[in-house]
Write a protein that holds these residues in place. Structure first.
Motif, mmCIF file in Angstrom:
data_model
loop_
_atom_site.group_PDB
_atom_site.id
_atom_site.type_symbol
_atom_site.label_atom_id
_atom_site.label_comp_id
_atom_site.label_asym_id
_atom_site.label_seq_id
_atom_site.Cartn_x
_atom_site.Cartn_y
_atom_site.Cartn_z
ATOM 1 N N GLN A 110 4.383 -9.050 -6.116
ATOM 2 C CA GLN A 110 3.642 -9.785 -5.085
ATOM 3 C C GLN A 110 2.865 -8.827 -4.191
ATOM 4 N N LEU A 111 3.500 -7.687 -3.867
ATOM 5 C CA LEU A 111 2.872 -6.725 -2.966
ATOM 6 C C LEU A 111 1.577 -6.184 -3.552
ATOM 7 N N PHE A 112 1.588 -5.890 -4.847
ATOM 8 C CA PHE A 112 0.450 -5.221 -5.463
ATOM 9 C C PHE A 112 -0.481 -6.176 -6.207
ATOM 10 N N GLU A 113 -0.448 -7.428 -5.827
ATOM 11 C CA GLU A 113 -1.356 -8.356 -6.493
ATOM 12 C C GLU A 113 -2.741 -8.346 -5.871
ATOM 13 N N ASN A 114 -2.886 -7.694 -4.687
ATOM 14 C CA ASN A 114 -4.219 -7.561 -4.093
ATOM 15 C C ASN A 114 -4.305 -6.255 -3.308
ATOM 16 N N GLY A 115 -5.513 -5.950 -2.881
ATOM 17 C CA GLY A 115 -5.748 -4.685 -2.197
ATOM 18 C C GLY A 115 -4.986 -4.539 -0.900
ATOM 19 N N ASN A 116 -4.768 -5.640 -0.185
ATOM 20 C CA ASN A 116 -4.042 -5.552 1.077
ATOM 21 C C ASN A 116 -2.619 -5.047 0.879
ATOM 22 N N GLY A 117 -2.010 -5.391 -0.246
ATOM 23 C CA GLY A 117 -0.670 -4.904 -0.524
ATOM 24 C C GLY A 117 -0.640 -3.396 -0.703
ATOM 25 N N PHE A 118 -1.650 -2.849 -1.385
ATOM 26 C CA PHE A 118 -1.732 -1.402 -1.538
ATOM 27 C C PHE A 118 -1.956 -0.729 -0.190
ATOM 28 N N ARG A 119 -2.774 -1.343 0.658
ATOM 29 C CA ARG A 119 -2.987 -0.791 1.996
ATOM 30 C C ARG A 119 -1.667 -0.726 2.762
ATOM 31 N N SER A 120 -0.916 -1.818 2.743
ATOM 32 C CA SER A 120 0.356 -1.871 3.468
ATOM 33 C C SER A 120 1.345 -0.835 2.945
ATOM 34 N N ALA A 121 1.410 -0.705 1.623
ATOM 35 C CA ALA A 121 2.334 0.259 1.028
ATOM 36 C C ALA A 121 1.972 1.683 1.435
ATOM 37 N N LEU A 122 0.681 2.012 1.412
ATOM 38 C CA LEU A 122 0.235 3.355 1.779
ATOM 39 C C LEU A 122 0.533 3.643 3.246
ATOM 40 N N LEU A 123 0.204 2.699 4.114
ATOM 41 C CA LEU A 123 0.435 2.918 5.540
ATOM 42 C C LEU A 123 1.915 3.026 5.847
ATOM 43 N N GLY A 124 2.747 2.333 5.076
ATOM 44 C CA GLY A 124 4.185 2.451 5.267
ATOM 45 C C GLY A 124 4.696 3.855 5.021
ATOM 46 N N ILE A 125 4.095 4.553 4.058
ATOM 47 C CA ILE A 125 4.500 5.927 3.779
ATOM 48 C C ILE A 125 4.157 6.823 4.972
ATOM 49 N N TYR A 126 2.948 6.656 5.513
ATOM 50 C CA TYR A 126 2.579 7.446 6.692
ATOM 51 C C TYR A 126 3.532 7.166 7.852
#
Length: 478
Positions: free
Chosen positions: A33-49
């Motif tokens: 569900q997280l990676f079904e759109n670009g917003n999910g990738f954004r959230s995942a990346l920002l979570g790492i930071y």
């Protein structure tokens, strides 16, 4: 910058070598569900930071706390808070009950963030550009940042848990993890490990260049007001695209490559990357003393900073009567050169005879605190000077190295001429300059480790013999 909303991605448990990257069925559903759109990738990346900016990592342990204790920045008599954690770190008592949990936190948190990077990389490599708002451009940027983060974190782990190349590292030490999910990876030699770090960073450099170096975009990394300030350069695109200095971008990936190339012994390549940044338009030092007011971290010359709006609160307990992070032999360090703005603006006297780094002291003025407080400097322009100096030294050009170091000192308001110096004397002088420049940023230990030298302790005290290799936590041996 306060408007940035970070969403932590914590899909992965870390409970031992056999299941440290296991993912349950329910977590896999969440990922799909997280990676079904670009917003999910954004959230995942920002979570790492966000996770990198916590107290366990660069919000304390990997910068002004544990790491600068290993670098002998502080007076051990002044550090008494929190059960002796930092005192014992300065003693290199890695098996002490107060220190072992810190080492474990660093190990676990870093590999957890690496696993999250691998999750992003694995999913984005197979993702269609069509799911991203800005198509191929956005996909490339996110992939480039994730690769850069993976290389960056692995490199710091190597510098902690394995000998430096100059020390004749000959065994296998820690794993380089590149797939997800993954049960275990083999331990690698230092040389093989560094090749993978460089491979990730070179790929990241190419990918981030496709966005950051475009004529319409480059100002976002050239101008400190946009890079680490409070202005949003890409207003039409939104917050995710802005404040590039707090994210991996072409400029700081280049700086990281310079750092890694030097450590690995490839000094000509290191100089090439460092020289690019020394000439980079917009990466400047504040010109006047007043420019440092409300700017104790010297934002203009920061290349990469992480962001935690609570970091000055994390630092605050160490500025009180229960524990001062008093700078060790500070008057010896600056030798009366109080015009040096690293003394007058980047340190502060909080009690008679007690001077501390001002980089994490909070500001009463909310606007100054908002602009300066949350930044966690990770790499700055001065390090490119030191790398270039090392290049000149290895090519037997001490005078060129001396001229470059004098230029840096003058930029910081210290025009005092350097005396005649041999190569070994120059290295000692440069390391003392780095103690002034990089205090509270966690790099001193690594510099002394690179040169395999004992650590300075004032004019008259004998130098301190460091333990440069931390033990891998016993429960996490792979």
């Amino acid at each position: 910058m306060k408007k940035i909303i970070y969403i932590a991605l914590c899909l992965i448990g870390f409970s031992g070598c056999d299941n440290w990257l296991d993912v349950s069925a329910s977590d896999q559903i969440k990922e799909s569900q997280l990676f079904e759109n670009g917003n999910g990738f954004r959230s995942a990346l920002l979570g790492i930071y966000q996770n990198l900016s916590t107290e366990d990592l660069y919000g304390k342990n990997m910068t002004w706390g544990f790491m600068d204790c290993l670098g002998q920045l502080y007076d051990p008599k002044a550090i008494t808070l929190n059960g002796g954690e930092l005192v014992q770190a300065q003693n290199y008592a890695f098996e002490h009950s107060a220190v072992k949990p810190v080492i474990t936190k660093i190990w676990e948190s870093m590999y957890n963030c690496i696993a999250n990077c691998n999750n992003v990389i694995t999913n984005i490599e197979h993702a269609s550009p069509s799911i991203f708002e800005y198509k191929e451009e956005e996909k490339n940027m996110i992939l480039g940042e994730a690769l850069a983060l993976r290389g960056f974190m692995h490199f710091d782990l190597l510098r902690l848990f394995a000998p430096a190349p100059k020390a004749g590292a000959s065994g296998t030490y820690i794993p380089y993890c590149t797939s997800y999910p993954e049960i275990r990876s083999p331990k690698l030699s230092v040389d093989d490990f560094l090749k993978l770090v460089i491979e990730d960073l070179e790929k990241a450099q190419d990918l981030t260049a496709k966005f950051d170096t475009l004529p319409d975009n480059i100002k976002a990394i050239q101008d400190a007001f946009y890079r680490v300030g409070k202005a949003n350069y890409f207003q039409e695109r939104g917050i995710f695209w802005s404040y590039r200095g707090t994210r991996m971008n072409y400029m700081n990936v280049t700086a990281l490559l310079a750092r890694v190339y030097m450590y690995s012994g490839q000094i000509d390549k290191a100089y090439e990357e460092a020289k690019y940044l020394l000439d980079f338009e917009g990466l400047e030092y504040p010109s006047y003393s007043s420019s440092y007011d409300g700017n104790s971290k010297s934002r203009e010359d920061i290349i990469l900073a992480f962001f935690n709006k609570n970091v000055t609160e994390i630092f605050k307990p160490w500025t009180g009567e229960n524990g001062y992070l008093k700078i060790r032999n500070v008057e010896d360090l600056f030798e009366g050169e109080t015009t040096d703005r690293r003394y007058s603006k980047m340190t502060t006297e909080i009690a008679k005879g007690t001077r501390i780094s001002a980089k994490y002291v909070g500001y009463e003025d909310p606007s100054k605190e908002r602009d300066n407080g949350p930044l966690i400097p990770v790499i700055r322009k001065a390090e490119m000077y030191y790398i270039a100096c090392e290049y000149f030294l290895q090519h037997k050009k001490v005078d060129e190295a001396k001229a470059l170091l004098a230029e840096l000192r003058e930029e910081r308001g210290n025009g005092k001429p350097l005396p005649e110096l041999s190569e070994s004397q120059f290295i000692e002088t440069m390391l003392l300059d780095a103690r002034r420049e990089l205090m509270s940023e966690g790099q001193l230990f690594f510099l002394y480790k690179y040169y395999n030298l004992p650590i300075w302790d004032g004019k008259t005290n004998p130098a301190i013999t460091a333990k440069f290799v931390l033990p891998v936590p016993a429960s996490e041996n792979i």
